[in-house]
Design a protein around this motif. Structure first.
Motif, PDB file in Angstrom:
ATOM      1  N   ASP A  33       0.952  -1.140  -0.124  1.00  0.00           N
ATOM      2  CA  ASP A  33       0.072   0.089  -0.014  1.00  0.00           C
ATOM      3  C   ASP A  33       1.013   1.080  -0.036  1.00  0.00           C
ATOM      4  O   ASP A  33       1.463   1.500   0.999  1.00  0.00           O
ATOM      5  CB  ASP A  33      -0.887  -0.198   1.204  1.00  0.00           C
ATOM      6  CG  ASP A  33      -1.928  -1.162   1.275  1.00  0.00           C
ATOM      7  OD1 ASP A  33      -2.271  -1.138   0.115  1.00  0.00           O
ATOM      8  OD2 ASP A  33      -2.414  -1.668   2.049  1.00  0.00           O
ATOM      9  N   PHE A  35      -0.397   4.342  -1.142  1.00  0.00           N
ATOM     10  CA  PHE A  35      -1.020   5.532  -1.001  1.00  0.00           C
ATOM     11  C   PHE A  35      -2.398   5.047  -0.535  1.00  0.00           C
ATOM     12  O   PHE A  35      -2.916   3.878  -0.649  1.00  0.00           O
ATOM     13  CB  PHE A  35      -0.991   6.382  -2.194  1.00  0.00           C
ATOM     14  CG  PHE A  35      -1.984   6.018  -3.214  1.00  0.00           C
ATOM     15  CD1 PHE A  35      -3.478   6.525  -3.548  1.00  0.00           C
ATOM     16  CD2 PHE A  35      -1.512   4.844  -4.265  1.00  0.00           C
ATOM     17  CE1 PHE A  35      -4.335   5.977  -4.556  1.00  0.00           C
ATOM     18  CE2 PHE A  35      -2.347   4.502  -5.323  1.00  0.00           C
ATOM     19  CZ  PHE A  35      -3.808   4.857  -5.414  1.00  0.00           C
ATOM     20  N   ASN A  36      -3.432   6.044  -0.097  1.00  0.00           N
ATOM     21  CA  ASN A  36      -4.605   5.789   0.294  1.00  0.00           C
ATOM     22  C   ASN A  36      -5.596   7.063  -0.137  1.00  0.00           C
ATOM     23  O   ASN A  36      -5.163   8.172  -0.314  1.00  0.00           O
ATOM     24  CB  ASN A  36      -4.921   5.625   1.646  1.00  0.00           C
ATOM     25  CG  ASN A  36      -4.616   4.120   2.361  1.00  0.00           C
ATOM     26  OD1 ASN A  36      -5.215   3.278   1.700  1.00  0.00           O
ATOM     27  ND2 ASN A  36      -3.614   4.206   3.074  1.00  0.00           N
ATOM     28  N   TYR A  50      -3.780  10.376   0.431  1.00  0.00           N
ATOM     29  CA  TYR A  50      -2.910  10.365   1.644  1.00  0.00           C
ATOM     30  C   TYR A  50      -1.870   9.192   1.965  1.00  0.00           C
ATOM     31  O   TYR A  50      -2.097   8.253   1.348  1.00  0.00           O
ATOM     32  CB  TYR A  50      -3.751  10.914   2.812  1.00  0.00           C
ATOM     33  CG  TYR A  50      -4.706   9.770   3.180  1.00  0.00           C
ATOM     34  CD1 TYR A  50      -4.866   8.658   3.975  1.00  0.00           C
ATOM     35  CD2 TYR A  50      -6.115   9.626   2.494  1.00  0.00           C
ATOM     36  CE1 TYR A  50      -5.829   7.705   4.416  1.00  0.00           C
ATOM     37  CE2 TYR A  50      -7.069   8.773   2.880  1.00  0.00           C
ATOM     38  CZ  TYR A  50      -6.902   7.668   3.635  1.00  0.00           C
ATOM     39  OH  TYR A  50      -7.953   7.085   3.683  1.00  0.00           O
ATOM     40  N   ASP A  51      -1.305   9.306   2.918  1.00  0.00           N
ATOM     41  CA  ASP A  51      -0.316   8.167   3.295  1.00  0.00           C
ATOM     42  C   ASP A  51       0.654   7.873   2.183  1.00  0.00           C
ATOM     43  O   ASP A  51       0.658   6.489   1.685  1.00  0.00           O
ATOM     44  CB  ASP A  51      -1.176   7.171   3.803  1.00  0.00           C
ATOM     45  CG  ASP A  51      -1.750   7.207   5.214  1.00  0.00           C
ATOM     46  OD1 ASP A  51      -1.339   8.021   5.947  1.00  0.00           O
ATOM     47  OD2 ASP A  51      -2.626   6.205   5.602  1.00  0.00           O
TER      48      ASP A  51
END
Length: 680
Positions: A33, A35-36, A50-51
């Motif tokens: 993962d 990004f989100n 985000y992230d």
């Protein structure tokens, strides 16, 4: 998301089982993962990822990516002057500049830029050197502090060579150091292809295949600029004959090197597991259903939950598409895409690169030394559709539906990672506004009403000449062009921001300053602040005493008495401005010229006469010569002396005048004397 987690757990379980069966090697893969985003939003909702993973060499966002399952488009871009049967072609993104590196069969190698994008023509082509009598492989790589370009080539023991170019100042500048390693005791004779990558243990390794169809491993240690140790890994059970292309993929922590065998018309996978020092095994996919014929190039990328690859064949000049539905270690599904891009005896295929939301590759052709472009174009429902920075601006979708958001990092490198997340976009409730982008007249106020239901709040920005910043209705009166916007809060994942551009039609009238002037004199009307614009209308009123045009922004007047003039300015948008100038003309003096020239072509200068307009009665108007003789006399306010006396021309000289008159409004008696010069 739940289905994804189940799938991830199953794949992880499969990975553990495989590790138990084959130490150091893993076939089952999962994604990182990197990004989100929210999984559901409404149309026009601004989405902010985000992230987001840090530290990648390149970031390529696609908010409306192409469908790689469909057929690509493209075409032949014509001959390229610097091609001479290139054998290896790599594309990299350096900052925001797309660059290409290739080596020709004669050993010369080059770099070039695509400043207008990959669909344009390459520029700044620069020869970097000659590796050997023949060129076989080129590979640019970033070490974490600087860029390097490795080149390999040579057909005989005394000409074979591995070179490294260091670019201390970046790829746009010249190489700062060039190192030739030689042929390592003839192990590099007749090499084909080259790849360099950093393993999970932070050590650097490289691979090539020599004339004996043996896999050669370079071991640089942690310093890529050191002289490598070399290990001959053998023929891998005769799987390395006539290797024509490499594509190295790291999935999770496991390495896979895909190769093409021209002689066997085969595609094969060499798997190392989680270390380049592990035992190696080879999977032969052969011709993939007879669609591959003498392949010369392979390129692979990750897209959402699948891997996609392309194999270029010299035998039939066709492009074959590959799909791995789960892991890159699975058997791909092959589709013959044909020759739709003007391939003319394929020579080599570049790696993939993402640009402007699309995915692209380049093919080098041997017959005419031309370049063919393979492109997968993005859709156009996202704003923006793509970005190439780690922290992109917010994006939104104009149409409802299911979309994929893709972030690819380290494109063109073995560590390329692609994350794909799906998002469902539903239509937001209907929004009606009583005015769209509009033009208002300066100093005017407009009322804007937004009609929408089931809304928590509506906020307006900026707080400039607006009566309130909260609510469905506002009054605005901007004095300059202003980009207002209103934000409608339906829900946490449905915040819709709409623009309202208001232009101001600045229209002004300036009739000039008020003034006092003598009776009978002229003046100019109009000031510097009048809007002078083509298509504007101008009008002066009243017409009394106007001596210039009434439809002009500037005019002249000879007012007969005290008066106020008005200037009106209007345009086709209905905007209107008016200004006035008050002119005071007192009846307290006599206005006469101080010189005149009888017989002059200027009608205003050939007769000596009263200029006053406010005398109701002329008791006497006399002119005397230097001896006191009356040379002209009248009581007619319109009569004047023509410069003659007793029927003859009066001589040049100074004459004395005397006027006795009464004002029309005040009946005041005005008696004045003065001099006038007669000029011949």
């Amino acid at each position: 998301m739940f289905n994804y987690m189940i799938k991830k757990l199953l794949v992880l379980a499969s990975s553990i089982f495989t590790l138990l069966a084959s130490p150091g090697i893993s076939n089952a893969q999962v994604r990182y993962d990197i990004f989100n985003i929210p999984d559901t939003v409404c149309t026009d909702h601004e989405i902010e990822p985000y992230d987001i993973v840090e530290g990648a060499q390149s970031y390529n966002w696609s908010f409306c990516p192409p469908n790689l399952s469909e057929f690509p488009t493209g075409g032949n871009q014509g001959p390229f002057a610097y091609f001479n049967n290139p054998t290896s072609f790599r594309l990299v993104k350096y900052n925001s500049t797309l660059m290409g590196f290739y080596v020709n069969s004669d050993g010369y190698f080059y770099k070039m830029r695509y400043e207008d994008g990959i669909t344009g023509s390459p520029s700044h082509v620069k020869e970097l050197g000659k590796v050997a009598t023949t060129g076989r492989g080129i590979y640019p790589v970033y070490s974490g502090t600087k860029w390097h370009v490795f080149v390999i080539g040579g057909g005989e023991w005394n000409t074979s060579n591995l070179m490294r170019l260091d670019f201390e100042n970046g790829l746009l500048q010249d190489a700062t150091n060039v190192t030739s390693f030689g042929n390592f005791d003839s192990l590099l004779v007749g090499t084909n292809q080259l790849v360099v990558a950093q393993d999970n243990d932070k050590n650097w390794y490289g691979f090539t295949v020599n004339r004996n169809a043996e896999l050669i491993r370079f071991e640089f240690g942690t310093n890529l600029e050191s002289r490598p140790y070399i290990t001959n890994l053998g023929t891998l059970h005769d799987n390395l004959k006539d290797v024509t292309s490499f594509e190295l993929i790291k999935e999770l922590d496991n390495w896979h090197l895909y190769i093409t065998n021209k002689e066997e018309s085969a595609v094969k996978r060499i798997s190392f597991g989680n270390s380049f020092l592990n035992p190696i095994y080879v999977i032969n996919y052969a011709t993939l259903g007879t669609t591959v014929a003498r392949p010369v190039g392979i390129s692979i990328t990750r897209d959402c939950d699948k891997y996609y690859g392309w194999v270029l064949s010299e035998g039939n000049s066709n492009l074959v598409g590959l799909v791995w539905n789960n892991s890159i270690a699975d058997t791909p599904v092959a589709t013959n895409l044909g020759n739709f891009i003007g391939i003319r005896k394929a020579q080599t295929l570049s790696n993939t690169v993402r640009e402007n939301g699309g995915l692209y590759m380049l093919s080098a052709n041997a017959i005419d030394q031309s370049i063919s472009l393979i492109e997968y174009k993005p859709c156009d429902f996202a704003t923006p559709a793509f970005k190439d920075q780690r922290l992109p601006p917010t994006f939104k979708y104009s149409e409802p539906g299911y979309y994929n958001v893709i972030l690819t990092v380290d494109e063109g490198l073995p560590t390329v990672t692609t994350e794909c997340q799906s998002i469902y976009v539903y239509p937001h409730p209907a929004i009606t506004i009583n005015t769209r982008d509009t033009v208002v007249c300066q100093n005017d106020t407009i009322r804007v009403q937004v009609m929408v239901f089931n809304v928590d709040s509506i906020l307006w920005m900026p707080d400039y000449n607006i009566d309130t910043t909260v609510g469905h209705s506002v009054n605005i009166w901007p004095q300059q062009q202003t980009d207002y916007h209103y934000t409608i809060y339906f829900d946490r994942d449905c915040v819709v921001r709409k623009p309202l551009n208001v232009n101001v039609s600045k229209i002004s009238a300036d009739a000039g300053p008020d003034r006092t002037m003598s009776d009978g004199s002229s003046t100019a009307l109009g000031g510097p602040n009048t809007s002078i614009v083509e298509g504007y209308d101008y009008k002066w009123t009243p017409l009394i005493g106007l001596t210039g045009g009434e439809w002009e922004p500037f005019t002249t007047a000879k007012p007969p008495y005290s008066i106020t003039y008005y200037l009106e300015v209007s345009n086709d948008r209905g905007c209107y401005a008016i200004d006035s100038v008050s002119i005071t003309v007192p009846c307290d003096n006599v206005t006469l010229p101080n010189a005149f020239t009888p017989g002059s072509s200027n009608s205003g200068a050939n007769t000596f006469k009263l200029l006053n307009s406010q005398f109701s009665k002329i008791n006497s108007f006399k002119v005397y010569d230097r001896w006191g003789k009356v040379v002209f006399e009248t009581t007619d306010p319109n009569a004047g002396w023509d410069g003659t006396t007793d029927g003859k021309d009066a001589p040049f000289g100074v004459y004395v005048w005397e006027v006795d008159a009464n004002c029309a409004n005040t009946f005041e008696r005005i008696i004045r004397t003065g001099n006038v010069t007669l000029i011949r």
